[in-house]
Design a protein around this motif. Sequence first.
Motif, PDB file in Angstrom:
ATOM      1  N   MET A   1       0.935  -0.854  -0.297  1.00  0.00           N
ATOM      2  CA  MET A   1       0.160   0.502  -0.220  1.00  0.00           C
ATOM      3  C   MET A   1       0.979   1.837   0.004  1.00  0.00           C
ATOM      4  SD  MET A   1      -3.714   0.265   2.637  1.00  0.00           S
ATOM      5  CE  MET A   1      -2.446   1.313   3.714  1.00  0.00           C
ATOM      6  N   LEU A   2       2.144   1.256   0.671  1.00  0.00           N
ATOM      7  CA  LEU A   2       3.151   2.297   0.965  1.00  0.00           C
ATOM      8  C   LEU A   2       3.714   2.835  -0.444  1.00  0.00           C
ATOM      9  CD1 LEU A   2       4.709   2.376   3.689  1.00  0.00           C
ATOM     10  CD2 LEU A   2       3.385   4.419   3.319  1.00  0.00           C
ATOM     11  N   LEU A   3       3.474   1.653  -1.069  1.00  0.00           N
ATOM     12  CA  LEU A   3       4.455   1.658  -2.382  1.00  0.00           C
ATOM     13  C   LEU A   3       3.429   2.184  -3.699  1.00  0.00           C
ATOM     14  CD1 LEU A   3       5.666  -1.783  -3.802  1.00  0.00           C
ATOM     15  CD2 LEU A   3       7.118   0.524  -3.257  1.00  0.00           C
ATOM     16  N   GLY A   4       2.111   2.014  -2.930  1.00  0.00           N
ATOM     17  CA  GLY A   4       0.992   2.776  -4.641  1.00  0.00           C
ATOM     18  C   GLY A   4       0.659   4.356  -3.979  1.00  0.00           C
ATOM     19  N   SER A   5       0.608   4.421  -2.410  1.00  0.00           N
ATOM     20  CA  SER A   5       0.504   5.437  -2.176  1.00  0.00           C
ATOM     21  C   SER A   5       1.153   6.957  -1.643  1.00  0.00           C
ATOM     22  CB  SER A   5      -0.644   5.250  -0.285  1.00  0.00           C
ATOM     23  OG  SER A   5       1.078   4.937   1.048  1.00  0.00           O
ATOM     24  N   SER A   6       1.824   6.302  -1.057  1.00  0.00           N
ATOM     25  CA  SER A   6       3.547   7.076  -0.612  1.00  0.00           C
ATOM     26  C   SER A   6       4.078   7.956  -1.989  1.00  0.00           C
ATOM     27  CB  SER A   6       4.259   6.605   0.077  1.00  0.00           C
ATOM     28  OG  SER A   6       5.857   7.456   0.348  1.00  0.00           O
ATOM     29  N   GLU A   7       4.605   8.786  -1.856  1.00  0.00           N
ATOM     30  CA  GLU A   7       5.082   9.605  -2.780  1.00  0.00           C
ATOM     31  C   GLU A   7       7.278   9.886  -2.404  1.00  0.00           C
ATOM     32  OE1 GLU A   7       3.196  13.109  -4.630  1.00  0.00           O
ATOM     33  OE2 GLU A   7       1.875  11.851  -5.299  1.00  0.00           O
ATOM     34  N   ASP A   8       7.201   9.587  -1.511  1.00  0.00           N
ATOM     35  CA  ASP A   8       8.679   8.707  -0.684  1.00  0.00           C
ATOM     36  C   ASP A   8       9.830   8.310  -1.372  1.00  0.00           C
ATOM     37  OD1 ASP A   8      10.146  10.747   2.342  1.00  0.00           O
ATOM     38  OD2 ASP A   8      10.848   8.835   1.138  1.00  0.00           O
ATOM     39  N   GLU A   9      10.458   9.158  -1.971  1.00  0.00           N
ATOM     40  CA  GLU A   9      11.286   7.659  -2.526  1.00  0.00           C
ATOM     41  C   GLU A   9      12.026   7.088  -1.770  1.00  0.00           C
ATOM     42  OE1 GLU A   9      13.403   8.698  -6.061  1.00  0.00           O
ATOM     43  OE2 GLU A   9      14.218   7.289  -6.584  1.00  0.00           O
ATOM     44  N   THR A  10      12.094   7.742  -0.047  1.00  0.00           N
ATOM     45  CA  THR A  10      13.030   6.907   0.852  1.00  0.00           C
ATOM     46  C   THR A  10      12.158   5.880   0.925  1.00  0.00           C
ATOM     47  OG1 THR A  10      13.807   8.742   1.504  1.00  0.00           O
ATOM     48  CG2 THR A  10      14.156   6.437   3.143  1.00  0.00           C
ATOM     49  N   ILE A  11      10.559   6.203   1.176  1.00  0.00           N
ATOM     50  CA  ILE A  11       9.473   5.181   1.853  1.00  0.00           C
ATOM     51  C   ILE A  11       9.611   3.951   0.313  1.00  0.00           C
ATOM     52  CG2 ILE A  11       7.582   4.402   1.984  1.00  0.00           C
ATOM     53  CD1 ILE A  11       6.884   7.467   3.737  1.00  0.00           C
ATOM     54  N   HIS A  12       9.207   4.077  -0.757  1.00  0.00           N
ATOM     55  CA  HIS A  12       9.360   3.673  -1.698  1.00  0.00           C
ATOM     56  C   HIS A  12      10.612   2.889  -1.878  1.00  0.00           C
ATOM     57  CE1 HIS A  12       7.470   6.357  -4.472  1.00  0.00           C
ATOM     58  NE2 HIS A  12       6.425   5.622  -3.551  1.00  0.00           N
ATOM     59  N   ARG A  13      11.674   3.113  -1.509  1.00  0.00           N
ATOM     60  CA  ARG A  13      13.557   1.857  -1.822  1.00  0.00           C
ATOM     61  C   ARG A  13      13.294   1.246  -0.430  1.00  0.00           C
ATOM     62  NH1 ARG A  13      16.646   6.245  -0.641  1.00  0.00           N
ATOM     63  NH2 ARG A  13      16.964   5.192   1.323  1.00  0.00           N
ATOM     64  N   VAL A  14      13.119   1.721   0.628  1.00  0.00           N
ATOM     65  CA  VAL A  14      12.999   0.625   2.109  1.00  0.00           C
ATOM     66  C   VAL A  14      11.782   0.098   1.982  1.00  0.00           C
ATOM     67  CG1 VAL A  14      12.392   0.694   4.145  1.00  0.00           C
ATOM     68  CG2 VAL A  14      14.006   2.888   3.312  1.00  0.00           C
ATOM     69  N   ALA A  15      11.033   0.713   1.132  1.00  0.00           N
ATOM     70  CA  ALA A  15       9.352  -0.452   1.618  1.00  0.00           C
ATOM     71  C   ALA A  15       9.723  -1.669   0.370  1.00  0.00           C
ATOM     72  CB  ALA A  15       8.111  -0.323   0.794  1.00  0.00           C
ATOM     73  N   ALA A  16      10.727  -1.226  -0.916  1.00  0.00           N
ATOM     74  CA  ALA A  16      10.884  -2.725  -2.085  1.00  0.00           C
ATOM     75  C   ALA A  16      11.495  -3.676  -1.040  1.00  0.00           C
ATOM     76  CB  ALA A  16      10.951  -1.352  -2.565  1.00  0.00           C
ATOM     77  N   GLY A  17      12.519  -2.736   0.041  1.00  0.00           N
ATOM     78  CA  GLY A  17      13.457  -3.375   0.021  1.00  0.00           C
ATOM     79  C   GLY A  17      13.260  -4.658   1.123  1.00  0.00           C
ATOM     80  N   ALA A  18      12.187  -4.203   1.493  1.00  0.00           N
ATOM     81  CA  ALA A  18      11.004  -5.068   2.732  1.00  0.00           C
ATOM     82  C   ALA A  18      10.199  -6.060   1.718  1.00  0.00           C
ATOM     83  CB  ALA A  18      10.323  -4.554   3.695  1.00  0.00           C
ATOM     84  N   ILE A  19       9.792  -6.050   0.407  1.00  0.00           N
ATOM     85  CA  ILE A  19       9.118  -6.818   0.108  1.00  0.00           C
ATOM     86  C   ILE A  19      10.070  -6.899  -0.103  1.00  0.00           C
ATOM     87  CG2 ILE A  19       7.332  -6.767  -2.303  1.00  0.00           C
ATOM     88  CD1 ILE A  19       6.835  -4.356  -1.584  1.00  0.00           C
ATOM     89  N   ALA A  20      10.983  -7.423  -1.212  1.00  0.00           N
ATOM     90  CA  ALA A  20      12.080  -8.893  -1.585  1.00  0.00           C
ATOM     91  C   ALA A  20      12.579  -9.381  -0.657  1.00  0.00           C
ATOM     92  CB  ALA A  20      13.463  -7.342  -2.084  1.00  0.00           C
ATOM     93  N   ASN A  21      12.498  -8.852   0.424  1.00  0.00           N
ATOM     94  CA  ASN A  21      12.996  -9.591   1.922  1.00  0.00           C
ATOM     95  C   ASN A  21      12.099 -10.688   1.615  1.00  0.00           C
ATOM     96  OD1 ASN A  21      15.410  -8.746   2.325  1.00  0.00           O
ATOM     97  ND2 ASN A  21      15.156  -7.177   3.412  1.00  0.00           N
ATOM     98  N   LEU A  22      11.049 -10.083   2.164  1.00  0.00           N
ATOM     99  CA  LEU A  22       9.768 -10.861   1.940  1.00  0.00           C
ATOM    100  C   LEU A  22       9.851 -11.965   0.967  1.00  0.00           C
ATOM    101  CD1 LEU A  22       6.833  -8.393   3.311  1.00  0.00           C
ATOM    102  CD2 LEU A  22       8.893 -10.026   4.644  1.00  0.00           C
ATOM    103  N   ALA A  23       9.575 -11.494  -0.308  1.00  0.00           N
ATOM    104  CA  ALA A  23       9.825 -12.564  -1.598  1.00  0.00           C
ATOM    105  C   ALA A  23      10.117 -13.519  -1.360  1.00  0.00           C
ATOM    106  CB  ALA A  23       9.727 -11.612  -2.756  1.00  0.00           C
ATOM    107  N   MET A  24      11.084 -13.875  -0.638  1.00  0.00           N
ATOM    108  CA  MET A  24      12.447 -15.252  -0.754  1.00  0.00           C
ATOM    109  C   MET A  24      11.564 -16.094   0.141  1.00  0.00           C
ATOM    110  SD  MET A  24      15.462 -12.575   0.256  1.00  0.00           S
ATOM    111  CE  MET A  24      16.545 -14.145   1.758  1.00  0.00           C
ATOM    112  N   ASN A  25      10.539 -15.759   0.258  1.00  0.00           N
ATOM    113  CA  ASN A  25       9.641 -17.084   1.144  1.00  0.00           C
ATOM    114  C   ASN A  25       8.593 -16.799  -0.303  1.00  0.00           C
ATOM    115  OD1 ASN A  25       7.403 -18.183   2.133  1.00  0.00           O
ATOM    116  ND2 ASN A  25       8.082 -17.843   3.928  1.00  0.00           N
ATOM    117  N   GLU A  26       8.145 -18.740  -0.494  1.00  0.00           N
ATOM    118  CA  GLU A  26       7.716 -19.066  -1.828  1.00  0.00           C
ATOM    119  C   GLU A  26       6.286 -18.720  -1.528  1.00  0.00           C
ATOM    120  OE1 GLU A  26       9.008 -23.036  -2.881  1.00  0.00           O
ATOM    121  OE2 GLU A  26       7.395 -23.009  -4.813  1.00  0.00           O
TER     122      GLU A  26
END
Length: 910
Positions: A700-725
Amino acid sequence: MASGGGNNRNGTHRNSLKGTTTTSTVSTDKPLSVNSNPSKPAFKNKSSPLTGASSGLRKSSPGSLGGRAAKDDAGVPGRVRVAVRLRPRNAEESVADADFADCVELQPELKRLKLRKNNWDTDTYEFDEVLTEFASQKRVYEVVAKPVVEGVLDGYNGTIMAYGQTGTGKTYTLGRLGEEDTANRGIMVRAMEDILAEVSPEIDSVLVSYLQLYMESLQDLLDPTNDNISIVEEPKSGDVSLPGATLVEIRDQQSFLELLRLGEAHRHAANTKLNTESSRSHALLMVHVKRTVKGREPAHSSDNGNSTSMARSLRPPLVRKGKLVVVDLAGSERIDKSGSDGHTREEAKSINLSLSALGKCINALAENSAHVPVRDSKLTRLLRDSFGGTARTSLVITVGPSPRHRGETASTIMFGQRAMKVENMLKLKEEFDYKSLARRLDIQLDKLIMEHERKQKAFEVEIERITAEAQNRISEAERNYADAVEKERLKYQKDYMESIKKLEEKWMMNLQNQGNERKMVHIAEEVAEVKKLLSKETSLRKAAEEEVDNLKSQLAQLKMSEASANSEILKLRKMVEDEVCQKEKLEGEISMLQSQLLHLSFEADETRKRLDKGGPGKVPGRLDSPVSQVRSQLKDSGNGEKASVAKLFEQVGLQKILSLLEAEDADVRIHAVKVVANLAAEETNQQKIVEAGGLKSLLMLLGSSEDETIHRVAAGAIANLAMNEKNRELIMSQGGISLLSTTASHAKDPQTLRMVAGAIANLCGNDKLQTKLRGEGGIKALLEIVKCGHPDVLAQVARGIANFAKCESRAATQGSKTGRSLLIEDGALPWIVQNANSDASPIRRHNELALCHLAQHEVNAKDMISEGALWELVRISQDCPREDIRTLAHRTLASSPDFIAGLKRLRINY
Ligand code: ADP
Ligand code: MG
C-alpha cells in the motif's frame, strides 16, 4: 782606348763609320792644286763630315748630347776632336828665327794648318779647331774643353789631353793657374770653375785625384808617399780605377787651386828627386763628378701631392757620374837614346814607353787595326776609355813656330791627324740611387702621414662646421616659414575681420535705408513678445529647477532609506541563517527523539497491558493513542536504554509497528518502514510480518506514498519477504508486480531500482507464477529497469532473468511448458546475449546461466542463433569458471541439432 780585337762594339762602330768618314786624303783644296807635287795629296784632312763634327763639337750642348745618349745604351758615335794651337814665338825664337818664316801657317777660318816643307811647298792639314798664337786661353777652353766638361756634367766621361813638343805650351794650355793674370787661367782651372758652378754642393760631389806617370810608375801628386799606384780594370765594364789614389773632395775653386799648387810642388820635388824634368812625365788630373739629375728630382722641390709627382717621387733619384781626365803629356820629342841628357838607354826606353804606346794605339785605332796594344803601357791602360772608349775626348796639339823644330812639329801634326780618326762611343754613366730613394721615400712618407692627419682633422672640422651651418640654416628656414605662416594668418584674419566689419556696416546702412517707422514698431512689438516669452521661459525654468532640487532631496532620502533597508536585509539574512541552524539542530534532536519514541511507546503499551490485567494504576485516556503516549513521555525519556530493533519488535509488538506505517507523520512513517524492513530481513520475522498484514501495508505504501525513501525501503522489505515462496504468491495476488513496476518507473535513486529489481527477481524464481508474472509485465519491467545501467541494478535484473529461465526450463522439462521462452517472447534475449560476457561477474554469471537454461530447449535455438547467443555458448563452454555451467553449455551445444548446424554454418570447429 779599346783593345782592337776584344772590343766588338768599337770595332763595329768604327766599321760603320767607314762609310761616312773618308780616311784617304783627298785633294779638294783647288787653290792648292798648284802644288809642286800634285801627285801627292796636298790635303791630309777629313772630308766634309769632319766639318760637321767640328761644328758639333763646338755647339755640343749637354742637353742634346745627354738626352740622346740616355736613351741609347750602346752610346752615340763621338770622334776624338783635335785642335791645334800655335805658341807665339818666344824671345829666343824671335831672335834666332828672325830671318825665317814660321814653319806653320794657320788658316783658322778654314780650320787649316799649312806646314811649310820648304820655301815653295806646304802640306795642308785640316783640324777640328785651329788656334793661332793669338787665341786667348778663354777661347781655347771654350773650343777645346768646354764641350767635354759639359759632357762630364751630363754623365759622360771626358778626356782633355795636350800633346806636343816640350815648350810648345801644353802646360800653359792646361795647367796655368792664372794667378798673375786671371785671363791666363788654363783649362784645368776653368773646367773646375764650370763644374763647381753647375753642381749642387748638398747633393752632388766633385772628387779630384792628381797623379804623375813617370817611367811606368804612377805617383800620387797629392800624397808623395803613394808612389806606385796600381791600376784596376773592371773586366765587365772595362772601367779603370785607381783605388790607391788620394781623392779630395772639392767644394770651392780656392781649394782646387791649392790642390793644383800642392800637386805641382810635389811634382817638382819628385822630379828633382828623380833627376828629371817635368817634361818627361805625364800629369793626370782626374775629376769625378757625381750629380743627381735635377729634372728627375721633384720630391724636394714640390709637395703638391699630385699623382705625377707621386709617381716621380717613387723613382729612385738618377745619378750621373762623369769622370774628367786632363792629361798633360810628356814632351813628344824623342829622348836622345844616346843618354846624352843623363838617361841610360833603358831609362830612355821606359820614359818613352807610354807615349809611344799611345801613338801606336792611336795608329791602330785610326787604321781600324784588329789589334790595339792598349796593355802595352800604363798610360794607354789609363786612357783606354779616352781613345776608342766611351769618353768624349778632346786633344789639343801644341806646336811652336820655329822652323828649326819642323820635324817635331810635323810629327805632332801627324799624331793629331791620326787621333782625329779615332771614333769613340759616348756613353752616359747614369744609374739609380736606390739608397737615397729609400731615404727620401721615408721622409716623404712621414710628411704624407702628417699631411694626411692634418687633412683628416681639417676635414672633420669642416664636416662639423658644415653640419652645424646646415642645422642653423634649417632652423632659420623653419623659423622664417613659421613667421611667414603666422604673418599670413594674421593678415587673413585682419582681412576677414575687416570685410566682416564692412559687411556689417553695409548691412546697417541698408537697414537704415530700408527702415521706416512701421517696421520699427513691428520690431518693438516682436521684441516685447520675445521678452514675454523669455520671462515665461525663465519662470518655467525656475520651477523646473525647484522640481529638480526637490527630486534631488528625495533621491538623497531614498538613498538613505535604501542603506538602512540594506542593513535590515543583512540583519534578516543573519536571522534566517540562525533559524536554519536552529532548525538543523532541532531536526537532529527530533530524529533522536523519534528513535526514543518507539521505545517509550512500547513501555507505555506494557504499562497499559499491566493495567488492563487488573492492575491498579491504570491511566485511561492518557494511553489512548500510542503516539500521544510516546509524545507525552518524550520529556521524561532523557536516557532510555537502547534496544535493538529485534528487541523493539518483541517489546513493542509487530502490530504497533505496522500501525505506525500508516501514521500521519511522514517521519514516523519512514522510521516505521525502516524498522519493518529490518525485521523483514530476518527469515523468522517474515511470516509474522505477512500475517500481521505488514505485506499489505508495504504494498500500500508503494502505491500511496510519494516519498522515494519509503519506496526504496518498502521495496527492500518486499524483496526480503519475496524470498519466501508463499509470500511470492501473496505479493503477486495483491498486484505486487504492477506496484513494483510503477515504483520503478518513478524511481530516481538506483538503490530504489535495485530494491525493486531484487523483489521482481525473487518473484521470478517461482515455477507456478511464471505466466502471471510475465502477464503482469514483470519481464518488461526488468528490461525497463536495465536502462539505468547501474551494475548493482543490472546484477539484480540478471538474477531475475536467470531465475525465470531456470524455472521455465524446469517446467519445459516437466512438460508443463511448451513453446518459445517467455523471455524471448518479451525481447530479453538481446540484452542477455549482450551482458553474457559483462565485466561485472554477477551480471555475467546470471546471464551465462540464463543462456544455458534457454539453450536446453530446441524451441529457443533458432532465436538464440540469430541473436548471436551461439558464440556466447561456445565461449561459456570453454571459459566459464563454473564447471557445472561449462559442462551444461557444452552438452547443450553438442546435443542440439540446430546448434550443431549453426556451428557448422559459422565454421566453428566444435
Ligand atoms: P810645355 O809644357 O809644352 O813644355 P810650356 O807650357 O811650359 O810648354 O811653355 C813653354 C813656355 O812657353 C812657357 O814660358 C810659356 O809661358 C810659354 N808659352 C807657351 N804657350 C804660350 C802662349 N800661347 N802664349 C804665350 N806664351 C806661351
Ligand atoms: Mg809642360
